[in-house]
Structures are given as C-alpha cells and as structure tokens.
Design a protein around this motif. Structure first.
Motif, short mmCIF file in Angstrom:
data_model
loop_
_atom_site.label_atom_id
_atom_site.label_comp_id
_atom_site.label_asym_id
_atom_site.label_seq_id
_atom_site.Cartn_x
_atom_site.Cartn_y
_atom_site.Cartn_z
N ILE A 201 0.85 -1.50 0.06
CA ILE A 201 0.22 -0.04 0.02
C ILE A 201 0.87 1.22 -0.14
N ASP A 202 0.70 2.14 -0.84
CA ASP A 202 1.13 3.75 -0.94
C ASP A 202 0.26 4.45 0.13
N LEU A 203 0.90 4.79 1.26
CA LEU A 203 0.12 5.46 2.16
C LEU A 203 -0.26 6.84 1.71
N GLU A 204 0.53 7.54 0.98
CA GLU A 204 0.06 8.94 0.59
C GLU A 204 -1.02 8.86 -0.38
N ARG A 205 -0.70 7.95 -1.44
CA ARG A 205 -1.72 7.72 -2.23
C ARG A 205 -3.01 7.12 -1.76
N GLU A 206 -2.96 6.28 -0.68
CA GLU A 206 -3.93 5.58 -0.21
C GLU A 206 -4.57 4.55 -1.58
N SER A 207 -3.37 3.96 -1.97
CA SER A 207 -3.65 3.19 -3.26
C SER A 207 -2.56 2.10 -3.12
#
Ligand code: RRO
Length: 310
Positions: A201-207
C-alpha cells in the motif's frame, strides 16, 4: 577460495544464477546475463504460446523488496528453445530453462519438445506462479503436483527440477517432500518462488501500487529471506540426494552464504538483480569470496548444509 560447483552434470564457476523471470525474457537480456558474472543463467518461464502478461503497472519496488504480478509475459517456448539450440553449450556457462504451462497438457507438450531437442540444459518446471487470475499455484495442491510430475516423467526422460512456492508448515514440507521423493526424475528443487498474493500500500496515495488483481502480487526481496531459508533447509534435509537451489532475499554475499549454509547447492538472485542489474552479480560473488576468506573456508562444500542448531 574456489567458488566452483559441479552438480547434475553441469559445472559452474560460481553458484550465482538469475531467478527465473528477472532479465531473461529476450535474447538481449539473456545475452547480458551470459556476459555477466553469473555462474549460469535461466530463461523466463515459458508457455506454449507467447503471452503479453498482465496490465501495467505490474512490478513495484519498496524499501524492503518487491511486489510483482507480471502474469507470465514470455515469447513462447519455441523462442527459448531456439535460443538453447543456438547456444554454445560446450564453451559457455550452463543454461537452465523454466517451463510454466497453463495446463497439464501444455506442460506435457513443452516437456516432450524439450526431450526431443535433447539439449544439455536443465529444465526447472514452475509449480508456483502466483499471478494468474483464477489459477491456483499447483505446488499448493499435492495431488495435482504428484500427477503432473508422474506424467511429465513419462515424456521427459532426463532429470529435471521444480520451482516450489513457499510453505509455512512442517506438515506441508513433509507432504511436498513425499511427492518429490516419489518422483525419481526430480534432480533439484528450487525454493522459493515469490510469497504469493501480498498487498503493498502507498500510504500517501492511499492506493495499491500494481494494477492486476486489485494490487495483489508476489513478494520478493528482504521480506522473504527467512521463509526462503526455512524452505531451503527443510527440503535439503528431507531430500538427501537431490539438489536444492536457494532463491529469496539474496542481495549480498551474506545471504548467498546463508542459503548455502542452509543446504543450497546454488542460489538465484531475483529482486536485487531487477533493481541493480547484472553488476550486482559481480558484487555478490566478490562479497561471498571475502566472507569465505574471513571465515577460513576454501570451497562451498566446506560449509554447505552445515547450519548449526541449538
Ligand atoms: O510472471 C509472473 O507473474 C511470475 C511468475 Br511466472 C512466477 O513464477 N513468479 C512470480 O513472482 N511472477
């Protein structure tokens, strides 16, 4: 220090091979590996017909490793067989070939073609691709694995190897070891393929970070080292007389040494090779030499499988 290793009729200057899938889909990539410090090279897992693979993005790196859902992109088995037919087996480093049919029938057709070609290559039959939507990893179905190996042994009359998924329970180590023990054609076992269906999971993009399977993919790199070492050690001691190829989390001479200490005859480099390119093979080889010098070992046999328990 001498890193040479001879096994199943092949001779390698050092124990490093690319992990199948990394830098080995095209002739250009294979040639770069042939000119690298690798002791041998292996081709991308092939299917009967060429495949484009899954939609991109389908690989991502993280601080601790990688996630991939390539989906078996490859040029079709005839392409790799042509490469092997033109290969100078006499003078070049050994060539291994990975086969990963979409069905039992496809695997039999390809293995029969490899048998017919009668080339001095080692075939690694992939029982563990985690990235084909709707297709479970064969290696997690012990019955299906036993059937496949029995059928393949009838059409392919030389020793071959299998690429296994990681197992996480001693009962499962035992069940797969029994399947392999019952198949005299198995000359080697490669442990491990990526840990299937992780989620980064990419935390910044929430993706999610890769497109296929809503972000699920095979995990490699630092994350998988302890699981890889456990699988290497367990299969090495449960299958005396067969060779184990260690794969998972090797990015320096230290992890290569650990795999061999756990019982690996040779080792494969995946994520690190993807990230750093073939120069990492020179580095890892030289680091292994230094480590062996520091420890007072002259050959790989001096410490292979000698892991101590408490
Ligand atoms: O191509 C892939 O998605 C792939 C394969 Br066939 C495999 O065996 N292991 C992996 O991590 N990716």
């Amino acid at each position: 220090v001498d890193l040479a290793v001879a096994w199943l009729g092949i001779q390698m200057d050092n124990p490093l091979i690319n992990a199948s899938g990394v830098m080995c889909r095209t002739v250009e990539e294979l040639e770069a590996l042939r000119h690298s410090a690798a002791g041998a090279l292996i081709t991308k897992s092939c299917t009967l017909e060429p495949r484009k693979g899954n939609p991109e993005p389908r690989y991502a790196s993280t601080a601790l490793g990688s996630i991939n859902s390539m989906g078996l992109p490859n040029a079709g088995y005839r392409y790799y067989l042509d490469y092997a037919r033109r290969y100078d087996h006499e003078h070049d480093k050994p060539l291994l070939m990975s086969v990963s049919g979409m069905s039992l029938e496809d695997n039999l057709e390809m293995m029969a073609a490899f048998d017919e070609a009668a080339l001095p290559v080692l075939v690694e039959l992939n029982l563990s691709c985690p990235n084909l939507p709707g297709k479970p990893q064969i290696g997690y179905d012990f019955e299906a694995s036993a059937r496949l190996l029995a059928e393949v042994s009838k059409v392919y009359r030389r020793p071959f190897g299998v690429k296994l998924p990681p197992y996480f329970d001693p009962v499962h180590f035992g069940e797969m070891a029994d399947v392999l023990d019952g198949c005299p054609s198995i000359g080697f076992v490669t442990c491990i393929n990526s840990i299937g269906n992780g989620l980064v999971i990419d935390l910044e993009r929430e993706s999610v970070v890769i497109r296929p399977k809503d972000g699920l993919g095979g995990i490699g790199g630092d994350y998988v080292l302890p699981t890889a070492l456990a699988n290497v050690r367990e299969f090495a001691r449960r299958l005396p007389g067969r060779h184990v190829i260690g794969c998972g989390g090797i990015r320096s001479g230290r992890e290569a040494f650990m795999h061999i200490l756990a019982g690996a005859t040779v080792v494969q480099v995946g994520t690190c090779l993807y990230e750093e390119g073939p120069a990492c093979l020179t580095r890892i080889r030289d680091e292994l030499v230094c480590l062996m010098q520091d420890k007072g070992y002259r050959t790989l046999a001096d410490f292979r499988g000698c892991l101590r328990t408490l």
